[in-house]
Design a protein around this motif. Structure first.
Motif, mmCIF file in Angstrom:
data_model
loop_
_atom_site.group_PDB
_atom_site.id
_atom_site.type_symbol
_atom_site.label_atom_id
_atom_site.label_comp_id
_atom_site.label_asym_id
_atom_site.label_seq_id
_atom_site.Cartn_x
_atom_site.Cartn_y
_atom_site.Cartn_z
ATOM 1 N N LYS A 1 25.461 26.850 49.108
ATOM 2 C CA LYS A 1 25.320 26.392 47.722
ATOM 3 C C LYS A 1 25.790 27.465 46.747
ATOM 4 O O LYS A 1 26.443 27.161 45.741
ATOM 5 N N ARG A 2 25.478 28.723 47.026
ATOM 6 C CA ARG A 2 25.949 29.806 46.154
ATOM 7 C C ARG A 2 27.471 29.903 46.185
ATOM 8 O O ARG A 2 28.108 30.162 45.162
ATOM 9 N N LEU A 3 28.036 29.663 47.358
ATOM 10 C CA LEU A 3 29.498 29.646 47.480
ATOM 11 C C LEU A 3 30.091 28.492 46.681
ATOM 12 O O LEU A 3 31.119 28.654 46.007
ATOM 13 N N LEU A 4 29.444 27.328 46.720
ATOM 14 C CA LEU A 4 29.923 26.184 45.944
ATOM 15 C C LEU A 4 29.907 26.491 44.451
ATOM 16 O O LEU A 4 30.810 26.085 43.707
ATOM 17 N N GLY A 5 28.879 27.215 44.005
ATOM 18 C CA GLY A 5 28.818 27.611 42.599
ATOM 19 C C GLY A 5 29.955 28.549 42.230
ATOM 20 O O GLY A 5 30.558 28.430 41.151
ATOM 21 N N TYR A 6 30.241 29.481 43.111
ATOM 22 C CA TYR A 6 31.377 30.407 42.926
ATOM 23 C C TYR A 6 32.677 29.620 42.806
ATOM 24 O O TYR A 6 33.482 29.839 41.886
ATOM 25 N N ARG B 1 39.673 38.193 37.341
ATOM 26 C CA ARG B 1 40.309 37.028 37.937
ATOM 27 C C ARG B 1 40.347 37.114 39.463
ATOM 28 O O ARG B 1 40.480 36.099 40.142
ATOM 29 N N ARG B 2 40.261 38.306 40.004
ATOM 30 C CA ARG B 2 40.234 38.495 41.465
ATOM 31 C C ARG B 2 38.808 38.900 41.844
ATOM 32 O O ARG B 2 38.421 40.073 41.809
ATOM 33 N N ILE B 3 38.009 37.880 42.152
ATOM 34 C CA ILE B 3 36.579 38.078 42.377
ATOM 35 C C ILE B 3 36.257 37.765 43.835
ATOM 36 O O ILE B 3 36.449 36.636 44.304
ATOM 37 N N ALA B 4 35.776 38.751 44.558
ATOM 38 C CA ALA B 4 35.346 38.538 45.942
ATOM 39 C C ALA B 4 33.946 37.937 45.943
ATOM 40 O O ALA B 4 33.128 38.220 45.060
ATOM 41 N N CYS B 5 33.680 37.115 46.949
ATOM 42 C CA CYS B 5 32.355 36.521 47.135
ATOM 43 C C CYS B 5 31.890 36.873 48.545
ATOM 44 O O CYS B 5 32.495 36.447 49.528
ATOM 45 N N THR C 1 34.519 46.227 54.327
ATOM 46 C CA THR C 1 35.899 46.604 54.638
ATOM 47 C C THR C 1 36.881 45.577 54.080
ATOM 48 O O THR C 1 37.938 45.929 53.531
ATOM 49 N N GLU C 2 36.539 44.293 54.218
ATOM 50 C CA GLU C 2 37.422 43.237 53.722
ATOM 51 C C GLU C 2 37.543 43.271 52.203
ATOM 52 O O GLU C 2 38.600 42.972 51.645
ATOM 53 N N VAL C 3 36.449 43.616 51.525
ATOM 54 C CA VAL C 3 36.490 43.716 50.066
ATOM 55 C C VAL C 3 37.377 44.887 49.650
ATOM 56 O O VAL C 3 38.236 44.766 48.771
ATOM 57 N N LEU C 4 37.203 46.033 50.306
ATOM 58 C CA LEU C 4 37.977 47.227 49.959
ATOM 59 C C LEU C 4 39.465 47.053 50.257
ATOM 60 O O LEU C 4 40.314 47.647 49.575
ATOM 61 N N ASP C 5 39.771 46.227 51.257
ATOM 62 C CA ASP C 5 41.176 45.992 51.622
ATOM 63 C C ASP C 5 41.838 44.936 50.741
ATOM 64 O O ASP C 5 43.055 44.717 50.849
ATOM 65 N N SER C 6 41.062 44.265 49.910
ATOM 66 C CA SER C 6 41.610 43.217 49.043
ATOM 67 C C SER C 6 41.997 43.809 47.690
ATOM 68 O O SER C 6 41.808 45.002 47.439
ATOM 69 N N ASP C 7 42.529 42.929 46.818
ATOM 70 C CA ASP C 7 42.862 43.376 45.461
ATOM 71 C C ASP C 7 41.799 42.946 44.458
ATOM 72 O O ASP C 7 42.068 42.855 43.253
ATOM 73 N N ALA C 8 40.583 42.688 44.943
ATOM 74 C CA ALA C 8 39.503 42.264 44.060
ATOM 75 C C ALA C 8 39.135 43.366 43.067
ATOM 76 O O ALA C 8 39.174 44.558 43.401
ATOM 77 N N THR C 9 38.813 42.964 41.856
ATOM 78 C CA THR C 9 38.306 43.904 40.847
ATOM 79 C C THR C 9 36.808 43.710 40.617
ATOM 80 O O THR C 9 36.190 44.525 39.923
ATOM 81 N N ALA C 10 36.257 42.640 41.179
ATOM 82 C CA ALA C 10 34.839 42.339 40.989
ATOM 83 C C ALA C 10 34.309 41.663 42.241
ATOM 84 O O ALA C 10 35.066 41.095 43.032
ATOM 85 N N VAL C 11 32.977 41.744 42.411
ATOM 86 C CA VAL C 11 32.325 41.179 43.591
ATOM 87 C C VAL C 11 31.084 40.405 43.178
ATOM 88 O O VAL C 11 30.264 40.906 42.393
ATOM 89 N N PHE C 12 30.949 39.196 43.712
ATOM 90 C CA PHE C 12 29.683 38.464 43.653
ATOM 91 C C PHE C 12 28.995 38.660 44.993
ATOM 92 O O PHE C 12 29.445 38.141 46.012
ATOM 93 N N ALA C 13 27.936 39.476 44.999
ATOM 94 C CA ALA C 13 27.147 39.722 46.207
ATOM 95 C C ALA C 13 25.977 38.747 46.205
ATOM 96 O O ALA C 13 25.117 38.812 45.329
ATOM 97 N N TYR D 1 27.249 29.841 40.395
ATOM 98 C CA TYR D 1 28.115 29.500 39.263
ATOM 99 C C TYR D 1 27.913 30.481 38.110
ATOM 100 O O TYR D 1 28.884 30.987 37.528
ATOM 101 N N MET D 2 26.666 30.763 37.780
ATOM 102 C CA MET D 2 26.366 31.662 36.660
ATOM 103 C C MET D 2 26.895 33.074 36.915
ATOM 104 O O MET D 2 27.439 33.718 36.010
ATOM 105 N N ALA D 3 26.728 33.556 38.157
ATOM 106 C CA ALA D 3 27.205 34.899 38.495
ATOM 107 C C ALA D 3 28.714 35.001 38.343
ATOM 108 O O ALA D 3 29.242 35.948 37.736
ATOM 109 N N THR D 4 29.436 34.020 38.886
ATOM 110 C CA THR D 4 30.901 34.046 38.862
ATOM 111 C C THR D 4 31.429 33.817 37.452
ATOM 112 O O THR D 4 32.388 34.475 37.017
ATOM 113 N N ARG D 5 30.796 32.905 36.731
ATOM 114 C CA ARG D 5 31.246 32.629 35.354
ATOM 115 C C ARG D 5 31.137 33.881 34.481
ATOM 116 O O ARG D 5 32.015 34.148 33.650
ATOM 117 N N TYR D 6 30.073 34.665 34.685
ATOM 118 C CA TYR D 6 29.915 35.880 33.884
ATOM 119 C C TYR D 6 31.036 36.878 34.177
ATOM 120 O O TYR D 6 31.606 37.486 33.261
#
Length: 338
Positions: free
Chosen positions: A200-205, A184-188, A236-248, A172-177
């Motif tokens: 659980k990390r996915l649930l926070g996202y 607005r287009r955040i890959a997880c 590859t999936e991240v690069l093929d998306s329109d995400a501008t940010a990533v939560f790794a 939650y904290m990572a995604t909220r930041y």
């Protein structure tokens, strides 16, 4: 190679019985004069006497050893955890056997048996798989003759002492930041299929997106194991998306993503903003330094060893489950959305 000095040899030199020498060297109560105590310790020091722990354990029924099972010793997080646990166990007078399961559930069972047959007094367990059918592991744990403390990853169905970080809060904290920085287009990228920590990390996202009024786009949720090679492929999936940010959701995942992105000419945070998880590895290998969710390994190991010592001192005490709070460490890998 020098010959090992025995209690009998020390006893012969000081003119006392081996039993008296043993009592003094083991700091047991006895009616031996201070002069004789001094002589015994002087001879033992001069001859470099080393106590026979195996013989001692037959009397005390304690081996003064503990066991640790981790899924991936190559992970900076787990290697740091192993180091911290070893240091804290040593400070308590225990040696720690460290084993690696390679993330294979069957190896958890095998290593539990191996460590128990080696006579350990207790076990620290980071399970390989928290979400699949754990019937065999549960049966093995139920029949353990020694205490078990689950660390970081836990099996809910088994009752024992447990200590972990609040993984849902961390996600939650990572995604909220990232949201606060305008993304607005955040890959997880997350290991949700095999680990409860990943789920659980996915649930926070998902909670952070929901609170921001954003629709969940499952195409931005990318599965990856906690290995650099797995994340490298998943990128590859991240690069093929329109995400501008990533939560790794781990530093190993972040490293795999960064490697692939670098090969494709993508840079952090110019092309993608990124928040990692663990705050344990990426700074040493990549620039810029990664903003990350920190799980304080020292705090985690302190509680784990504290729970083990408490259990060894009193096996009948009620089990404790401690959930620790992670922290967001802001560095240089997140830029405002364009």
């Amino acid at each position: 190679m020098a010959k090992k000095v025995t209690l009998k040899q020390i006893a012969h030199e000081v003119g006392l019985s081996p039993a008296s020498v043993s009592l003094v060297l083991n700091n047991r109560p006895c009616r031996i004069s201070e002069e004789n105590r001094r002589r015994i310790k002087e001879v033992a020091a001069r001859e470099h006497y080393i106590p026979n722990q195996i013989a001692r354990s037959l009397v005390t029924r304690q081996s003064k050893t503990l066991g640790l099972i981790v899924p991936n010793i190559e992970s900076r997080f787990f290697s740091s955890l192993a180091k911290n646990l070893e240091q804290r166990c040593r400070a308590e007078g225990y040696a720690l056997f460290i084993t690696n399961s390679d993330g294979i559930p069957e190896n958890d069972v095998e290593l539990l048996n191996l460590l128990v047959t080696r006579g350990v007094d207790g076990l620290f367990l980071v399970v390989s798989d928290e979400v699949s059918d754990n019937a065999t592991l549960l049966e093995e744990l139920s029949n353990l003759p020694v205490p078990c403390v689950m660390v970081d990853r836990v099996v809910n169905e088994f009752t024992c002492d447990k200590v972990m970080f609040d993984h849902e809060l961390g996600g939650y904290m990572a995604t909220r930041y990232l949201l606060q920085m305008g993304h607005r287009r955040i890959a997880c990228v997350v290991n949700a299929s095999k680990t409860l920590t990943g789920r659980k990390r996915l649930l926070g996202y998902l909670r952070a997106l929901r609170e921001s009024g954003l629709e969940t786009d499952l195409s931005l949720v990318v599965e990856s194991e906690y290995y650099i090679s797995s994340a490298y492929e998943a990128c590859t999936e991240v690069l093929d998306s329109d995400a501008t940010a990533v939560f790794a959701s781990s530093d190993n995942i972040a490293l795999g993503l960064l490697k692939r992105m670098h090969e494709k000419g993508k840079r952090i945070p110019r092309d993608y903003s990124m928040v990692s998880y663990d705050n344990s590895a990426a700074d040493a290998l990549f620039e810029p330094a990664l903003t990350s969710i920190e799980q304080n390994v020292g705090e985690l190991s302190m509680h784990a060893v504290g729970l083990m010592m408490r259990r060894l001192a009193n096996p009948a005490v009620d089990p404790v489950e401690r959930v620790l709070k992670p922290q967001l460490v802001i560095k240089e890998s997140v830029a405002s959305a364009k």
